[in-house]
Design a protein around this motif. Structure first.
Motif, PDB file in Angstrom:
ATOM      1  N   LYS A   1     -42.353 -61.761  -0.455  1.00  0.00           N
ATOM      2  CA  LYS A   1     -43.016 -60.667   0.084  1.00  0.00           C
ATOM      3  C   LYS A   1     -44.238 -59.843  -0.883  1.00  0.00           C
ATOM      4  CE  LYS A   1     -39.164 -59.936   3.202  1.00  0.00           C
ATOM      5  NZ  LYS A   1     -38.009 -58.952   3.244  1.00  0.00           N
ATOM      6  N   GLY A   2     -44.378 -60.273  -2.044  1.00  0.00           N
ATOM      7  CA  GLY A   2     -45.158 -59.581  -2.959  1.00  0.00           C
ATOM      8  C   GLY A   2     -46.471 -60.335  -3.083  1.00  0.00           C
ATOM      9  N   GLY A   3     -47.078 -61.353  -2.277  1.00  0.00           N
ATOM     10  CA  GLY A   3     -48.343 -62.043  -2.434  1.00  0.00           C
ATOM     11  C   GLY A   3     -49.568 -61.059  -1.938  1.00  0.00           C
ATOM     12  N   ASN A   4     -50.562 -60.949  -2.365  1.00  0.00           N
ATOM     13  CA  ASN A   4     -51.571 -60.126  -1.945  1.00  0.00           C
ATOM     14  C   ASN A   4     -52.872 -61.170  -1.736  1.00  0.00           C
ATOM     15  OD1 ASN A   4     -53.680 -58.359  -1.809  1.00  0.00           O
ATOM     16  ND2 ASN A   4     -53.364 -56.933  -3.720  1.00  0.00           N
ATOM     17  N   ASN A   5     -53.287 -61.499  -0.270  1.00  0.00           N
ATOM     18  CA  ASN A   5     -54.175 -62.138   0.089  1.00  0.00           C
ATOM     19  C   ASN A   5     -55.641 -61.574  -0.389  1.00  0.00           C
ATOM     20  OD1 ASN A   5     -56.123 -62.804   2.549  1.00  0.00           O
ATOM     21  ND2 ASN A   5     -55.211 -64.601   1.646  1.00  0.00           N
ATOM     22  N   ALA A   6     -55.653 -60.058  -0.547  1.00  0.00           N
ATOM     23  CA  ALA A   6     -56.809 -59.450  -0.819  1.00  0.00           C
ATOM     24  C   ALA A   6     -57.380 -59.942  -2.333  1.00  0.00           C
ATOM     25  CB  ALA A   6     -56.562 -58.049  -0.851  1.00  0.00           C
ATOM     26  N   ILE A   7     -56.829 -60.261  -3.116  1.00  0.00           N
ATOM     27  CA  ILE A   7     -57.041 -60.875  -4.512  1.00  0.00           C
ATOM     28  C   ILE A   7     -57.041 -62.204  -4.708  1.00  0.00           C
ATOM     29  CG2 ILE A   7     -56.380 -58.403  -5.723  1.00  0.00           C
ATOM     30  CD1 ILE A   7     -54.172 -59.811  -6.896  1.00  0.00           C
ATOM     31  N   PHE A   8     -56.884 -62.925  -3.628  1.00  0.00           N
ATOM     32  CA  PHE A   8     -56.733 -64.191  -3.430  1.00  0.00           C
ATOM     33  C   PHE A   8     -58.262 -64.790  -3.416  1.00  0.00           C
ATOM     34  CE2 PHE A   8     -55.055 -68.359  -1.903  1.00  0.00           C
ATOM     35  CZ  PHE A   8     -54.184 -68.836  -2.869  1.00  0.00           C
TER      36      PHE A   8
ATOM     37  N   ALA B   1     -57.824 -73.867   1.017  1.00  0.00           N
ATOM     38  CA  ALA B   1     -56.861 -74.893   1.461  1.00  0.00           C
ATOM     39  C   ALA B   1     -55.721 -73.836   2.034  1.00  0.00           C
ATOM     40  CB  ALA B   1     -56.105 -75.456   0.146  1.00  0.00           C
ATOM     41  N   LEU B   2     -55.620 -72.513   1.666  1.00  0.00           N
ATOM     42  CA  LEU B   2     -54.641 -71.710   1.997  1.00  0.00           C
ATOM     43  C   LEU B   2     -55.348 -70.273   2.499  1.00  0.00           C
ATOM     44  CD1 LEU B   2     -52.166 -71.935  -0.827  1.00  0.00           C
ATOM     45  CD2 LEU B   2     -51.789 -73.028   1.352  1.00  0.00           C
ATOM     46  N   PRO B   3     -56.032 -70.350   3.792  1.00  0.00           N
ATOM     47  CA  PRO B   3     -56.664 -69.150   4.102  1.00  0.00           C
ATOM     48  C   PRO B   3     -56.076 -68.101   4.213  1.00  0.00           C
ATOM     49  CG  PRO B   3     -56.950 -70.940   5.506  1.00  0.00           C
ATOM     50  CD  PRO B   3     -55.932 -71.516   4.762  1.00  0.00           C
ATOM     51  N   LYS B   4     -54.887 -67.967   4.473  1.00  0.00           N
ATOM     52  CA  LYS B   4     -53.901 -66.705   4.284  1.00  0.00           C
ATOM     53  C   LYS B   4     -52.839 -66.769   3.193  1.00  0.00           C
ATOM     54  CE  LYS B   4     -53.020 -64.853   8.237  1.00  0.00           C
ATOM     55  NZ  LYS B   4     -52.432 -64.370   9.629  1.00  0.00           N
ATOM     56  N   GLY B   5     -53.336 -67.542   2.125  1.00  0.00           N
ATOM     57  CA  GLY B   5     -52.362 -67.576   1.169  1.00  0.00           C
ATOM     58  C   GLY B   5     -52.316 -66.719   0.115  1.00  0.00           C
ATOM     59  N   ALA B   6     -51.283 -66.724  -0.913  1.00  0.00           N
ATOM     60  CA  ALA B   6     -51.339 -65.744  -2.151  1.00  0.00           C
ATOM     61  C   ALA B   6     -50.655 -66.365  -3.051  1.00  0.00           C
ATOM     62  CB  ALA B   6     -50.699 -64.428  -1.679  1.00  0.00           C
ATOM     63  N   TYR B   7     -50.540 -65.749  -4.213  1.00  0.00           N
ATOM     64  CA  TYR B   7     -49.671 -65.977  -5.441  1.00  0.00           C
ATOM     65  C   TYR B   7     -48.887 -64.885  -6.164  1.00  0.00           C
ATOM     66  CZ  TYR B   7     -48.775 -69.153  -9.590  1.00  0.00           C
ATOM     67  OH  TYR B   7     -48.455 -69.830 -10.816  1.00  0.00           O
TER      68      TYR B   7
ATOM     69  N   ASP C   1     -47.790 -69.939   1.144  1.00  0.00           N
ATOM     70  CA  ASP C   1     -48.419 -70.614   2.167  1.00  0.00           C
ATOM     71  C   ASP C   1     -49.233 -69.756   3.088  1.00  0.00           C
ATOM     72  OD1 ASP C   1     -49.490 -72.314   3.980  1.00  0.00           O
ATOM     73  OD2 ASP C   1     -47.636 -73.036   4.713  1.00  0.00           O
ATOM     74  N   ASP C   2     -48.559 -68.496   3.604  1.00  0.00           N
ATOM     75  CA  ASP C   2     -49.115 -67.532   4.436  1.00  0.00           C
ATOM     76  C   ASP C   2     -48.337 -66.389   4.411  1.00  0.00           C
ATOM     77  OD1 ASP C   2     -49.877 -66.034   6.768  1.00  0.00           O
ATOM     78  OD2 ASP C   2     -50.092 -67.776   8.094  1.00  0.00           O
ATOM     79  N   VAL C   3     -49.400 -65.227   4.052  1.00  0.00           N
ATOM     80  CA  VAL C   3     -48.772 -64.053   3.664  1.00  0.00           C
ATOM     81  C   VAL C   3     -47.866 -63.358   4.961  1.00  0.00           C
ATOM     82  CG1 VAL C   3     -50.153 -63.237   1.763  1.00  0.00           C
ATOM     83  CG2 VAL C   3     -50.737 -62.750   4.283  1.00  0.00           C
ATOM     84  N   ASP C   4     -48.027 -64.012   6.305  1.00  0.00           N
ATOM     85  CA  ASP C   4     -47.608 -63.520   7.368  1.00  0.00           C
ATOM     86  C   ASP C   4     -46.244 -64.162   7.696  1.00  0.00           C
ATOM     87  OD1 ASP C   4     -49.631 -61.560   8.089  1.00  0.00           O
ATOM     88  OD2 ASP C   4     -50.594 -63.135   9.033  1.00  0.00           O
ATOM     89  N   ARG C   5     -46.308 -65.378   7.141  1.00  0.00           N
ATOM     90  CA  ARG C   5     -44.934 -66.449   7.135  1.00  0.00           C
ATOM     91  C   ARG C   5     -44.867 -66.855   5.724  1.00  0.00           C
ATOM     92  NH1 ARG C   5     -42.832 -70.769  11.572  1.00  0.00           N
ATOM     93  NH2 ARG C   5     -41.017 -71.645  10.071  1.00  0.00           N
ATOM     94  N   PRO C   6     -44.276 -66.227   4.911  1.00  0.00           N
ATOM     95  CA  PRO C   6     -44.047 -66.647   3.488  1.00  0.00           C
ATOM     96  C   PRO C   6     -43.249 -67.596   3.004  1.00  0.00           C
ATOM     97  CG  PRO C   6     -43.060 -64.538   3.720  1.00  0.00           C
ATOM     98  CD  PRO C   6     -43.260 -64.693   4.985  1.00  0.00           C
ATOM     99  N   ALA C   7     -43.744 -68.960   3.335  1.00  0.00           N
ATOM    100  CA  ALA C   7     -43.117 -70.048   2.733  1.00  0.00           C
ATOM    101  C   ALA C   7     -43.657 -70.218   1.485  1.00  0.00           C
ATOM    102  CB  ALA C   7     -43.168 -71.334   3.832  1.00  0.00           C
ATOM    103  N   LEU C   8     -42.478 -70.407   0.607  1.00  0.00           N
ATOM    104  CA  LEU C   8     -43.216 -70.646  -0.979  1.00  0.00           C
ATOM    105  C   LEU C   8     -43.569 -72.100  -1.313  1.00  0.00           C
ATOM    106  CD1 LEU C   8     -40.396 -68.306  -2.654  1.00  0.00           C
ATOM    107  CD2 LEU C   8     -42.787 -67.841  -1.978  1.00  0.00           C
TER     108      LEU C   8
END
Length: 395
Positions: A311-318, A325-331, A338-345
């Protein structure tokens, strides 16, 4: 087909000698990724003396699942053949539904997973964080005061976990004088091209004196951050990384085989990319993450760490390079989201390594590969599409 491009075993009389400067590159990696101990020094991650944990099995017809990607219909089996697969494992609700070995790989074979090592290292740090041995909000220099003279001055351990320090690090894999080229030498994988280059990872880290942005400002993939984390883990515990991973992950997981890390000339285990294990043991790790840190009848990684990671990923700084490859991704915490709205790791490594872990669907997949190139966006997107199609079909 890619699977036919197997190298002859170089240990056999008359077989071609694998060049030291390119042992980890294609086409040599079709053989070397399964035989790393024959090429460079390593250290053991002990599995312990207990019986391997049970992996239930419920085979399913996964290979024939069909899906569309970029206007073309594929089957999962076609994707595996097309993407230089060595091993592929799918688990659903804790049971193995598909287990495939290709390119000569076998159940007992260990395989280099490149940057999957980052997620393994971070997972091993989670218990240290829960027990107060490590504090993510503490400065890196609280554990490694020698780095006060580097660009890591002022960075928190959490910045390192998230790869959001402002330290200048050139990750270019193909450039002959990039920081990554110097890491190849410092970690012991390659011989130095320049006699002035550091010969250990600890020496190399101390050369990173430039910043490219403020700490915490943006995510920029820097492999070296994982090694800074690992050195902090070692300093805080007084133990080697391989022992930390053994005690905190491999033994409690009930691993089937010992794992191992490659080591540099000083004996340091390469946290950012030197981890090797079997397909099924990667599957145990992936299932444990999917189970919110629980596996083999015990809580191995604190659930709070997994939840914070998801739940801690931030797509805004991605940045835009990663969104291809990961339009809504984070790290976050050394895992991809994979997707900050459905956070598979995800745990990912160059040349096609992937662990995919979706708690919501109780779905996990492991793909070990030996691509001819470090990065390939087409293969990456195709692999993601195949894994998601499997998840949709069986979840």
């Amino acid at each position: 087909m890619p699977d036919s491009q197997k190298l002859r075993d170089p240990r056999q009389p008359g077989a071609p000698i694998i060049p030291r400067a390119s042992w980890d590159l294609g086409p040599y990696n079709r053989w070397t990724f399964q035989n790393v101990r024959d090429l460079t020094p390593t250290t053991r991650v002990w599995r312990g003396i207990g019986q391997p944990s049970n992996l239930g099995e419920a085979p399913d017809d996964i290979e024939n699942i069909r899906f569309n990607h970029d206007g073309k219909e594929w089957t999962v089996g076609e994707v595996l053949a097309e993407t230089y697969t060595d091993g592929f494992l799918v688990m659903h609700r804790g049971r193995v539904v598909l287990e495939i070995y290709m390119n000569g790989m076998r159940r007992h074979t260990t395989h280099l997973s490149q940057s999957v090592a980052k997620s393994v290292t971070a997972a091993a740090s989670a218990g240290l964080i829960e027990r107060g041995i490590l504090d993510p909000q503490a400065p890196v220099t609280e554990y490694l005061p020698e780095l006060e003279k580097t660009a890591y001055a002022g960075a928190k351990l959490q910045h390192v976990l998230d790869m959001t320090s402002g330290v200048l690090f050139d990750e270019t894999y193909t450039a002959e004088d990039s920081h990554m080229a110097k890491v190849d030498v410092a970690c012991g994988w390659k011989e130095p091209k320049d006699p002035s280059w550091p010969l250990t990872m600890w020496e190399f880290i101390q050369t990173l004196t430039e910043k490219e942005c403020e700490h915490g400002e943006s995510f920029r993939y820097r492999s070296i951050e994982t090694d800074v984390l690992a050195f902090a883990m070692q300093r805080a515990t007084g133990k080697a990384l391989a022992d930390i991973v053994s005690e905190n992950l491999w033994i409690p997981l009930g691993a089937e085989e010992d794992a191992y890390f490659t080591v540099d000339r000083g004996g340091y285990a390469l946290a950012d990319g030197g981890f090797n294990a079997t397909l099924r043991d990667y599957g145990r790790f992936a299932q444990m993450i999917t189970n919110n840190g629980s596996f083999n009848g015990r809580q191995i990684v604190p659930a709070s760490f997994i939840e914070r990671t998801r739940k801690g990923g931030n797509n805004a700084i991605f940045g835009p390079d990663y969104r291809v490859a990961l339009p809504k991704g984070a790290y976050h915490n050394q895992f991809w989201i994979d997707d900050v709205d459905r956070p598979a790791l995800m745990a990912r490594g160059v040349f096609g390594q992937l662990l995919y872990m979706d708690q919501e669907s109780q779905f996990a997949a492991v793909k070990l590969s030996s691509w001819p190139d470090f990065l390939n966006i087409a293969r990456t997107r195709l692999t993601f599409a195949a894994v998601r199609a499997i998840r949709t079909a069986i979840a």
